[in-house]
Scaffold this motif. Sequence first.
Motif, PDB file in Angstrom:
ATOM      1  N   HIS A   1     -12.278  55.158  70.735  1.00 17.21           N
ATOM      2  CA  HIS A   1     -13.609  55.611  71.190  1.00 17.21           C
ATOM      3  C   HIS A   1     -13.889  56.067  72.584  1.00 17.21           C
ATOM      4  O   HIS A   1     -13.217  55.476  73.445  1.00 17.21           O
ATOM      5  CB  HIS A   1     -14.619  54.213  71.046  1.00 17.21           C
TER       6      HIS A   1
ATOM      7  N   ASN B   1     -23.525  57.049  51.720  1.00 14.17           N
ATOM      8  CA  ASN B   1     -22.680  57.904  51.062  1.00 14.17           C
ATOM      9  C   ASN B   1     -21.027  57.733  51.237  1.00 14.17           C
ATOM     10  O   ASN B   1     -20.366  58.051  50.081  1.00 14.17           O
ATOM     11  CB  ASN B   1     -22.786  59.338  51.940  1.00 14.17           C
TER      12      ASN B   1
ATOM     13  N   ASN C   1     -18.421  66.591  70.034  1.00 18.11           N
ATOM     14  CA  ASN C   1     -18.716  66.896  68.364  1.00 18.11           C
ATOM     15  C   ASN C   1     -18.709  65.453  67.773  1.00 18.11           C
ATOM     16  O   ASN C   1     -17.799  64.993  66.889  1.00 18.11           O
ATOM     17  CB  ASN C   1     -17.636  67.560  67.926  1.00 18.11           C
TER      18      ASN C   1
ATOM     19  N   ALA D   1     -27.227  70.186  59.935  1.00 19.78           N
ATOM     20  CA  ALA D   1     -26.116  69.457  59.766  1.00 19.78           C
ATOM     21  C   ALA D   1     -25.458  69.822  58.758  1.00 19.78           C
ATOM     22  O   ALA D   1     -25.332  69.284  57.573  1.00 19.78           O
ATOM     23  CB  ALA D   1     -26.652  68.008  59.764  1.00 19.78           C
TER      24      ALA D   1
ATOM     25  N   ASN E   1     -24.596  60.240  66.756  1.00 18.69           N
ATOM     26  CA  ASN E   1     -23.600  59.392  67.453  1.00 18.69           C
ATOM     27  C   ASN E   1     -23.789  59.762  68.960  1.00 18.69           C
ATOM     28  O   ASN E   1     -22.948  60.302  69.538  1.00 18.69           O
ATOM     29  CB  ASN E   1     -22.212  59.476  67.164  1.00 18.69           C
TER      30      ASN E   1
ATOM     31  N   GLY F   1     -11.236  65.245  61.358  1.00 20.32           N
ATOM     32  CA  GLY F   1     -11.870  65.954  60.164  1.00 20.32           C
ATOM     33  C   GLY F   1     -13.197  65.516  59.958  1.00 20.32           C
ATOM     34  O   GLY F   1     -14.073  66.223  59.747  1.00 20.32           O
ATOM     35  N   GLY F   2     -13.644  64.340  60.167  1.00 23.33           N
ATOM     36  CA  GLY F   2     -14.917  63.805  60.144  1.00 23.33           C
ATOM     37  C   GLY F   2     -15.645  63.435  58.974  1.00 23.33           C
ATOM     38  O   GLY F   2     -14.577  63.217  57.862  1.00 23.33           O
TER      39      GLY F   2
ATOM     40  N   TYR G   1     -15.720  61.694  53.263  1.00 24.68           N
ATOM     41  CA  TYR G   1     -17.166  61.225  52.687  1.00 24.68           C
ATOM     42  C   TYR G   1     -18.192  61.893  52.509  1.00 24.68           C
ATOM     43  O   TYR G   1     -19.434  61.439  52.743  1.00 24.68           O
ATOM     44  CB  TYR G   1     -17.536  59.895  53.837  1.00 24.68           C
TER      45      TYR G   1
ATOM     46  N   ASP H   1     -23.391  68.463  64.143  1.00 22.37           N
ATOM     47  CA  ASP H   1     -24.828  67.878  63.688  1.00 22.37           C
ATOM     48  C   ASP H   1     -25.576  67.475  64.822  1.00 22.37           C
ATOM     49  O   ASP H   1     -26.802  67.388  64.923  1.00 22.37           O
ATOM     50  CB  ASP H   1     -24.487  66.596  62.858  1.00 22.37           C
TER      51      ASP H   1
ATOM     52  N   LYS I   1     -18.701  67.093  46.277  1.00 29.06           N
ATOM     53  CA  LYS I   1     -18.556  68.420  45.522  1.00 29.06           C
ATOM     54  C   LYS I   1     -17.621  67.970  44.352  1.00 29.06           C
ATOM     55  O   LYS I   1     -17.504  68.787  43.254  1.00 29.06           O
ATOM     56  CB  LYS I   1     -18.019  69.562  46.271  1.00 29.06           C
TER      57      LYS I   1
HETATM   58  C1  LIG Z   1     -22.448  63.193  51.229  1.00 33.71           C
HETATM   59  C2  LIG Z   1     -22.397  64.229  52.284  1.00 33.71           C
HETATM   60  C3  LIG Z   1     -22.311  65.685  51.638  1.00 33.71           C
HETATM   61  C4  LIG Z   1     -22.226  66.777  52.443  1.00 33.71           C
HETATM   62  N1  LIG Z   1     -22.061  67.935  51.870  1.00 33.71           N
HETATM   63  C5  LIG Z   1     -22.355  69.044  52.749  1.00 33.71           C
HETATM   64  C6  LIG Z   1     -21.850  70.356  52.181  1.00 33.71           C
HETATM   65  O1  LIG Z   1     -21.748  70.514  50.947  1.00 33.71           O
HETATM   66  N2  LIG Z   1     -21.784  71.413  52.917  1.00 33.71           N
HETATM   67  C7  LIG Z   1     -21.974  71.263  54.185  1.00 33.71           C
HETATM   68  O2  LIG Z   1     -22.175  72.247  55.093  1.00 33.71           O
HETATM   69  N3  LIG Z   1     -22.185  70.101  54.893  1.00 33.71           N
HETATM   70  C8  LIG Z   1     -22.400  68.930  54.088  1.00 33.71           C
HETATM   71  N4  LIG Z   1     -22.583  67.771  54.686  1.00 33.71           N
HETATM   72  C9  LIG Z   1     -22.639  67.647  56.082  1.00 33.71           C
HETATM   73  C10 LIG Z   1     -21.348  67.653  56.965  1.00 33.71           C
HETATM   74  O3  LIG Z   1     -20.410  66.730  56.363  1.00 33.71           O
HETATM   75  C11 LIG Z   1     -21.472  67.707  58.540  1.00 33.71           C
HETATM   76  O4  LIG Z   1     -22.390  68.468  58.592  1.00 33.71           O
HETATM   77  C12 LIG Z   1     -20.191  67.851  58.840  1.00 33.71           C
HETATM   78  O5  LIG Z   1     -19.072  66.917  58.712  1.00 33.71           O
HETATM   79  C13 LIG Z   1     -20.012  68.418  60.451  1.00 33.71           C
HETATM   80  O6  LIG Z   1     -20.285  67.106  61.190  1.00 33.71           O
HETATM   81  P1  LIG Z   1     -19.831  67.189  62.781  1.00 33.71           P
HETATM   82  O7  LIG Z   1     -19.012  68.227  62.968  1.00 33.71           O
HETATM   83  O8  LIG Z   1     -21.158  67.172  63.762  1.00 33.71           O
HETATM   84  O9  LIG Z   1     -19.027  65.878  62.956  1.00 33.71           O
HETATM   85  P2  LIG Z   1     -18.671  64.638  61.821  1.00 33.71           P
HETATM   86  O10 LIG Z   1     -18.057  65.407  60.735  1.00 33.71           O
HETATM   87  O11 LIG Z   1     -19.855  63.676  61.800  1.00 33.71           O
HETATM   88  O12 LIG Z   1     -17.600  63.931  62.757  1.00 33.71           O
HETATM   89  C14 LIG Z   1     -17.838  63.608  64.065  1.00 33.71           C
HETATM   90  C15 LIG Z   1     -16.461  62.818  64.211  1.00 33.71           C
HETATM   91  O13 LIG Z   1     -16.768  62.171  65.783  1.00 33.71           O
HETATM   92  C16 LIG Z   1     -16.148  60.769  65.838  1.00 33.71           C
HETATM   93  N5  LIG Z   1     -16.522  60.160  66.655  1.00 33.71           N
HETATM   94  C17 LIG Z   1     -18.070  59.675  66.908  1.00 33.71           C
HETATM   95  N6  LIG Z   1     -18.122  59.224  68.219  1.00 33.71           N
HETATM   96  C18 LIG Z   1     -17.236  59.165  68.802  1.00 33.71           C
HETATM   97  C19 LIG Z   1     -16.774  58.746  70.128  1.00 33.71           C
HETATM   98  N7  LIG Z   1     -17.829  58.066  70.703  1.00 33.71           N
HETATM   99  N8  LIG Z   1     -15.549  58.708  70.247  1.00 33.71           N
HETATM  100  C20 LIG Z   1     -14.416  58.986  69.496  1.00 33.71           C
HETATM  101  N9  LIG Z   1     -14.965  59.964  68.364  1.00 33.71           N
HETATM  102  C21 LIG Z   1     -16.266  59.547  67.927  1.00 33.71           C
HETATM  103  C22 LIG Z   1     -16.368  60.097  64.431  1.00 33.71           C
HETATM  104  O14 LIG Z   1     -15.529  59.481  64.166  1.00 33.71           O
HETATM  105  C23 LIG Z   1     -16.090  61.561  63.390  1.00 33.71           C
HETATM  106  O15 LIG Z   1     -14.783  61.651  62.903  1.00 33.71           O
HETATM  107  C24 LIG Z   1     -22.610  66.473  53.625  1.00 33.71           C
HETATM  108  C25 LIG Z   1     -22.709  65.132  54.568  1.00 33.71           C
HETATM  109  C26 LIG Z   1     -22.518  64.087  53.594  1.00 33.71           C
HETATM  110  C27 LIG Z   1     -22.706  62.672  54.089  1.00 33.71           C
END
Ligand SMILES: Cc1cc2nc3c(=O)[nH]c(=O)nc-3n(C[C@H](O)[C@H](O)[C@H](O)COP(=O)(O)OP(=O)(O)OC[C@H]3O[C@@H](n4cnc5c(N)ncnc54)[C@H](O)[C@@H]3O)c2cc1C
Length: 452
Positions: free
Chosen positions: A117, A163, A142, A311, A270, A42-43, A48, A305, A54
């Motif tokens: 990883h 955060n 991702n 992001a 990352n 879920g990331g 976090y 992101d 929210k």
């Molecule tokens: C405090 C806060 C509030 C936010 N509020 C909002 C909001 O209201 N609305 C909104 O649209 N966005 C919000 N965001 C942004 C949002 O959380 C991110 O844009 C969203 O999570 C999408 O990220 P992502 O899909 O790129 O990956 P992420 O959510 O960053 O997840 C990436 C995953 O990849 C895994 N990973 C990384 N490298 C490796 C590897 N080499 N091998 C295996 N696993 C790996 C990590 O463990 C993680 O679980 C907020 C962010 C923060 C910090």
Amino acid sequence: MSEDTQQVDVVVVGLGPGGESAATQLAKAGLSVVAVDRRLVGGECPYYGCIPSKMIVRAADVLAEARRVPDFAGESTVSPDWTPVHARIRDEATTDWDDQAAVDRLVDAGATFVRGHARLTAPRTVEVEGTTYVASKGVVVNTGTDPAAPPIEGLADTPFWSNREALRNDTLPGSLVVIGGGAIGVELAQGYSRFGTRVTVVEVADRIVAPEEPEASQVLADTFAAEGIDVLAGATVERVSYDDGTFTVVVGGRTLHADQLLVAAGRRPNLRDLGLETVGLDPEARAVKTDGRMRAGDGLWAIGDITGEGAFTHTSMYEAAIAVRDILDQDGPEADYRALPHVTFTDPEIGSVGMTERAAREAGLTVRTGSTDLASSTRGWIAKATGLVKVVEDADRGVLVGACVVGPCAGEVVSMLVTAIHAEVPVDTLRSMIYAYPTFHRAVEAALADLS
Ligand SMILES: Cc1cc2nc3c(=O)[nH]c(=O)nc-3n(C[C@H](O)[C@H](O)[C@H](O)COP(=O)(O)OP(=O)(O)OC[C@H]3O[C@@H](n4cnc5c(N)ncnc54)[C@H](O)[C@@H]3O)c2cc1C
């Protein structure tokens, strides 16, 4: 093929919102999918990020609403308590930061989940914990972002919050310095402040929420001032130290002391330690470049992101859907970010889409802008609300290219402007619509009338 090499259709590396969604959809479509995450499925968003933040915002808004009772409806006494906020984040949002339910959903959809990883070792090849997966269709990356800490003298030796700690925290600090006045910083600053924490926001740019229209920054700065949140803008932190439960932050010749320090000053993609160099990509880059189908190379898709397109969770999900279509050889529109919205969930809320006036001018467009003060609208006046609507038009084409809404439900009001920009609805058509009375979105009509 040896025991520790497995042939699959797709490997998804990183299960943020987009990766989780892509792995689920691809598995449901009948492909053999290995889905890998080293932390929580879920990331950042559910554990976090978006959701717990929210929950704080919602609780803080309830307090603020209760404090407004004397303005409208009699007397109120408000005694903030952080306990239910933390309990809700722990029990309802994150199940104590346990992702078993998300893992089960993924497995039920037909994917194989691997915790660990992951590294690319060659095109279409990923290694996780000693097992190599060779993906006939390819790899979706991702991996998202981690909180970044700026290189401030002394900072790394202190127990500062990112955060993650701020959203996991179960006790309210008496005082808090927030380094970074972007969306994450201001949401948490206002949230904590409304519970009674004395908050100071330090922002290096000359205004908070600097990527927004300057008018939006001003409304928020005025609100923060009225609520007793100190903002030091255009200020660079020189030094941080921690002693006996107190942080000392030296900034622009001033010395601040606080019980807690939150660093919300950017995110680090990352991309290192992912083996990008083995597929001809730069691990030191800020983002992975993709084409309109989210392809980053042969048999390689990047989403979320790390693409650098915004992001946000909705960007990650949007890009996942495009990558899934491409992997399944389905037709569909390519990625188009002209009408990408984002919302900062402060009170007043800021909902924005497309270009700011400045970005439109820098892009060489013939720009007309229109704006209106929300307080002058009937609904705004009734609600005693502050805010504004600003629209940015490409005057040569007679269509909007950007908009910013500040006020109650701004994230909802902006959606009509997202439609307008996405579908390139002519401004004349928008002006000929009927806007319900008395709504906040009637201010959009007033801003359109002001285009000049
Ligand atoms: C405090 C806060 C509030 C936010 N509020 C909002 C909001 O209201 N609305 C909104 O649209 N966005 C919000 N965001 C942004 C949002 O959380 C991110 O844009 C969203 O999570 C999408 O990220 P992502 O899909 O790129 O990956 P992420 O959510 O960053 O997840 C990436 C995953 O990849 C895994 N990973 C990384 N490298 C490796 C590897 N080499 N091998 C295996 N696993 C790996 C990590 O463990 C993680 O679980 C907020 C962010 C923060 C910090």
